[in-house]
Design a protein around this motif. Structure first.
Motif, mmCIF file in Angstrom:
data_model
loop_
_atom_site.group_PDB
_atom_site.id
_atom_site.type_symbol
_atom_site.label_atom_id
_atom_site.label_comp_id
_atom_site.label_asym_id
_atom_site.label_seq_id
_atom_site.Cartn_x
_atom_site.Cartn_y
_atom_site.Cartn_z
ATOM 1 N N GLY A 4 0.809 -1.204 0.000
ATOM 2 C CA GLY A 4 0.000 0.000 0.000
ATOM 3 C C GLY A 4 0.845 1.257 0.000
ATOM 4 N N SER A 5 0.305 2.328 0.568
ATOM 5 C CA SER A 5 0.976 3.627 0.575
ATOM 6 C C SER A 5 1.882 3.765 1.791
ATOM 7 C CB SER A 5 -0.058 4.751 0.577
ATOM 8 O OG SER A 5 0.579 6.013 0.650
ATOM 9 N N ILE A 6 3.169 3.814 1.523
ATOM 10 C CA ILE A 6 4.195 3.995 2.554
ATOM 11 C C ILE A 6 4.841 5.353 2.302
ATOM 12 C CG2 ILE A 6 6.371 3.108 3.466
ATOM 13 C CD1 ILE A 6 5.493 0.330 2.412
ATOM 14 N N VAL A 7 4.837 6.218 3.286
ATOM 15 C CA VAL A 7 5.357 7.566 3.065
ATOM 16 C C VAL A 7 6.867 7.628 3.278
ATOM 17 C CG1 VAL A 7 4.939 8.320 5.457
ATOM 18 C CG2 VAL A 7 5.074 10.015 3.617
ATOM 19 N N ALA A 8 7.564 8.289 2.345
ATOM 20 C CA ALA A 8 8.977 8.624 2.513
ATOM 21 C C ALA A 8 8.998 9.951 3.257
ATOM 22 C CB ALA A 8 9.661 8.748 1.156
ATOM 23 N N LEU A 9 9.053 9.896 4.573
ATOM 24 C CA LEU A 9 8.794 11.061 5.413
ATOM 25 C C LEU A 9 9.896 12.116 5.336
ATOM 26 C CD1 LEU A 9 6.498 11.808 7.468
ATOM 27 C CD2 LEU A 9 8.154 11.223 9.263
ATOM 28 N N ILE A 10 9.471 13.390 5.263
ATOM 29 C CA ILE A 10 10.406 14.498 5.362
ATOM 30 C C ILE A 10 10.891 14.607 6.815
ATOM 31 C CG2 ILE A 10 9.463 15.842 3.452
ATOM 32 C CD1 ILE A 10 7.767 17.380 5.437
ATOM 33 N N THR A 11 12.022 15.258 7.008
ATOM 34 C CA THR A 11 12.512 15.560 8.346
ATOM 35 C C THR A 11 12.294 17.049 8.600
ATOM 36 O OG1 THR A 11 14.208 13.826 8.314
ATOM 37 C CG2 THR A 11 14.523 15.616 9.881
ATOM 38 N N PRO A 12 11.270 17.408 9.369
ATOM 39 C CA PRO A 12 10.984 18.826 9.597
ATOM 40 C C PRO A 12 12.042 19.475 10.482
ATOM 41 C CG PRO A 12 9.574 17.461 10.965
ATOM 42 C CD PRO A 12 10.327 16.523 10.078
ATOM 43 N N MET A 13 12.395 20.697 10.149
ATOM 44 C CA MET A 13 13.374 21.454 10.915
ATOM 45 C C MET A 13 12.816 22.828 11.234
ATOM 46 S SD MET A 13 16.785 20.435 8.737
ATOM 47 C CE MET A 13 17.172 18.707 8.417
ATOM 48 N N ASN A 14 13.247 23.401 12.344
ATOM 49 C CA ASN A 14 12.813 24.746 12.676
ATOM 50 C C ASN A 14 13.696 25.765 11.951
ATOM 51 O OD1 ASN A 14 15.239 25.003 14.163
ATOM 52 N ND2 ASN A 14 14.235 24.314 16.051
ATOM 53 N N LYS A 15 13.454 27.042 12.191
ATOM 54 C CA LYS A 15 14.176 28.090 11.470
ATOM 55 C C LYS A 15 15.657 28.141 11.824
ATOM 56 C CE LYS A 15 10.092 30.944 10.702
ATOM 57 N NZ LYS A 15 9.424 32.255 10.929
ATOM 58 N N LYS A 16 16.031 27.486 12.896
ATOM 59 C CA LYS A 16 17.440 27.397 13.278
ATOM 60 C C LYS A 16 18.131 26.208 12.619
ATOM 61 C CE LYS A 16 16.822 29.525 17.856
ATOM 62 N NZ LYS A 16 17.007 29.314 19.311
ATOM 63 N N GLY A 17 17.349 25.416 11.896
ATOM 64 C CA GLY A 17 17.916 24.248 11.240
ATOM 65 C C GLY A 17 18.011 23.029 12.125
ATOM 66 N N GLU A 18 17.300 23.064 13.254
ATOM 67 C CA GLU A 18 17.289 21.933 14.170
ATOM 68 C C GLU A 18 16.047 21.077 13.918
ATOM 69 O OE1 GLU A 18 17.052 24.307 17.624
ATOM 70 O OE2 GLU A 18 19.233 24.510 17.858
ATOM 71 N N VAL A 19 16.128 19.799 14.249
ATOM 72 C CA VAL A 19 14.983 18.912 14.098
ATOM 73 C C VAL A 19 13.803 19.459 14.900
ATOM 74 C CG1 VAL A 19 14.091 16.591 14.552
ATOM 75 C CG2 VAL A 19 16.409 16.886 13.651
ATOM 76 N N CYS A 20 12.653 19.581 14.261
ATOM 77 C CA CYS A 20 11.466 20.180 14.879
ATOM 78 C C CYS A 20 10.575 19.089 15.473
ATOM 79 C CB CYS A 20 10.695 21.003 13.855
ATOM 80 S SG CYS A 20 9.262 21.855 14.541
ATOM 81 N N VAL A 21 10.555 19.010 16.781
ATOM 82 C CA VAL A 21 9.836 17.949 17.482
ATOM 83 C C VAL A 21 8.323 18.056 17.276
ATOM 84 C CG1 VAL A 21 9.344 16.927 19.738
ATOM 85 C CG2 VAL A 21 11.652 17.746 19.206
ATOM 86 N N SER A 22 7.769 19.256 17.421
ATOM 87 C CA SER A 22 6.320 19.427 17.304
ATOM 88 C C SER A 22 5.815 19.071 15.912
ATOM 89 C CB SER A 22 5.925 20.860 17.659
ATOM 90 O OG SER A 22 6.559 21.796 16.801
ATOM 91 N N SER A 23 6.588 19.410 14.880
ATOM 92 C CA SER A 23 6.189 19.071 13.512
ATOM 93 C C SER A 23 6.214 17.566 13.287
ATOM 94 C CB SER A 23 7.105 19.767 12.500
ATOM 95 O OG SER A 23 6.907 21.162 12.504
ATOM 96 N N PHE A 24 7.185 16.887 13.891
ATOM 97 C CA PHE A 24 7.243 15.431 13.781
ATOM 98 C C PHE A 24 5.981 14.807 14.371
ATOM 99 C CE2 PHE A 24 11.860 14.474 12.889
ATOM 100 C CZ PHE A 24 11.588 13.592 11.869
ATOM 101 N N LYS A 25 5.570 15.288 15.512
ATOM 102 C CA LYS A 25 4.373 14.757 16.157
ATOM 103 C C LYS A 25 3.155 14.975 15.273
ATOM 104 C CE LYS A 25 1.865 14.808 20.538
ATOM 105 N NZ LYS A 25 1.810 15.378 21.916
ATOM 106 N N ASN A 26 3.053 16.139 14.667
ATOM 107 C CA ASN A 26 1.935 16.461 13.788
ATOM 108 C C ASN A 26 1.911 15.537 12.569
ATOM 109 O OD1 ASN A 26 -0.332 18.099 13.007
ATOM 110 N ND2 ASN A 26 0.982 19.054 11.471
ATOM 111 N N LEU A 27 3.078 15.304 11.983
ATOM 112 C CA LEU A 27 3.168 14.453 10.799
ATOM 113 C C LEU A 27 2.757 13.014 11.108
ATOM 114 C CD1 LEU A 27 6.534 15.682 9.211
ATOM 115 C CD2 LEU A 27 4.234 15.994 8.261
#
Length: 302
Positions: A4-27
């Motif tokens: 079926g549909s398997i997502v190749a997930l993006i890695t969200p980052m904040n404006k500082k270029g750090e991994v964005c935890v809240s965006s990961f949770k949303n995704l």
């Protein structure tokens, strides 16, 4: 195991270029709610090439934490050094990931025998299921069907993500491997045809922002509703194509930001932001696919 549909997930980052935890949770919540079959993290779309080893572990920990066992997690563990690939793979033993996605060694340009020994060595040093990943445009080396056949005989090598976009490949590989060997498309534009020819599903970039539609597309194919699947795919085709108007994941991150799935479309050099002229082109592709927001949730309707 995976179809079926398997997502190749993006890695969200904040404006500082750090991994964005809240965006990961949303995704994660978005994909669970949409019915996505599994998530691939730390692949090409996830910018694994510019993440440190510590960040890769952090990203995987976040994904496992937020998914809470609701959706299988496949982690990218490939490297152009066999010893390094073995080490990365072993670091995820007993972590809770469902499988590993292992890309062909890039830049080295090994022979087919070298490719066989590379993947065999990885598989022999882990109990984790292994999915091969063939993407010659990125790596400079092509894993040929006859080598896939040899590797398919190794117990924990369970499938391949075939991203050449060459539909002859699915026919060739299907003839050479056992029926339970998993064949996944790595090319959204040809995924429908790939599945019609015997593929099990798609590792999709488009699914980052059109998760429900990609789930529906795969479901229609699996149920033999091909004409309805073709109509849906036709509606998505401009989006499939325009998400690669610049190197992945530049366009998909911009689109995900427009739909408020992530807080920022920040990328790390040498990747740069989507150019202004292409922003309008991707925006039109979103409209063509009826991607919009409903109460803060990205919704795609047919």
């Amino acid at each position: 195991m995976f179809k079926g549909s398997i997502v190749a997930l993006i890695t969200p980052m904040n404006k500082k270029g750090e991994v964005c935890v809240s965006s990961f949770k949303n995704l994660i919540n978005y994909h669970v709610k949409s019915g996505t079959a599994a998530i691939v993290v730390l692949g090409t779309t996830g910018e694994s090439a510019t993440l440190t080893y510590a960040e890769r572990s952090h990203v995987t920990e976040l994904i496992l934490k937020f998914s809470k066992g609701r959706i299988p997690i496949i982690v990218g563990t490939g490297a152009n050094s066999t010893a390094e690939a073995v080490s990365i793979t072993q670091s995820f033993e007993n972590s809770g990931v469902a499988a590993c996605l292992s890309v062909t060694p890039y830049y080295n340009c090994p022979t087919q025998e070298g490719l066989y020994r590379h993947f065999r060595t990885i598989a022999e040093n882990t109990n984790l299921p292994q999915i091969l990943y063939n993407v010659p445009l990125r790596t400079g080396v092509d894993l040929l069907p006859i080598t896939v056949q040899r590797l398919s005989n190794i117990k924990n090598i369970i499938g391949i993500k075939e991203a050449t976009g060459d539909l002859l490949r699915i026919t060739e590989i299907r003839k050479l491997v056992q029926e339970d060997f998993i064949l996944l498309s790595g090319d959204d534009s040809t995924a429908l045809n790939f599945m019609e020819l015997g593929g099990c599903g798609v590792v999709s970039v488009t699914a980052n922002i059109a998760a429900y539609q990609m789930v529906k597309l795969c479901d229609l194919v699996q149920r033999g509703k091909i004409e309805r699947a073709r109509l849906l795919n036709q509606k998505l085709m401009n989006l499939h194509q325009k998400l690669f108007i610049e190197p992945n994941p530049i366009p998909i991150k911009w689109a995900a930001k427009q739909l408020e799935l992530i807080e920022s479309d920040m990328l790390r050099l040498p990747m740069t932001s989507l150019t202004e002229i292409n922003c309008s082109i991707v925006q039109q592709a979103l409209k063509d696919a009826d991607c919009f927001l409903t109460q803060g949730v990205c919704t795609c309707l047919t």
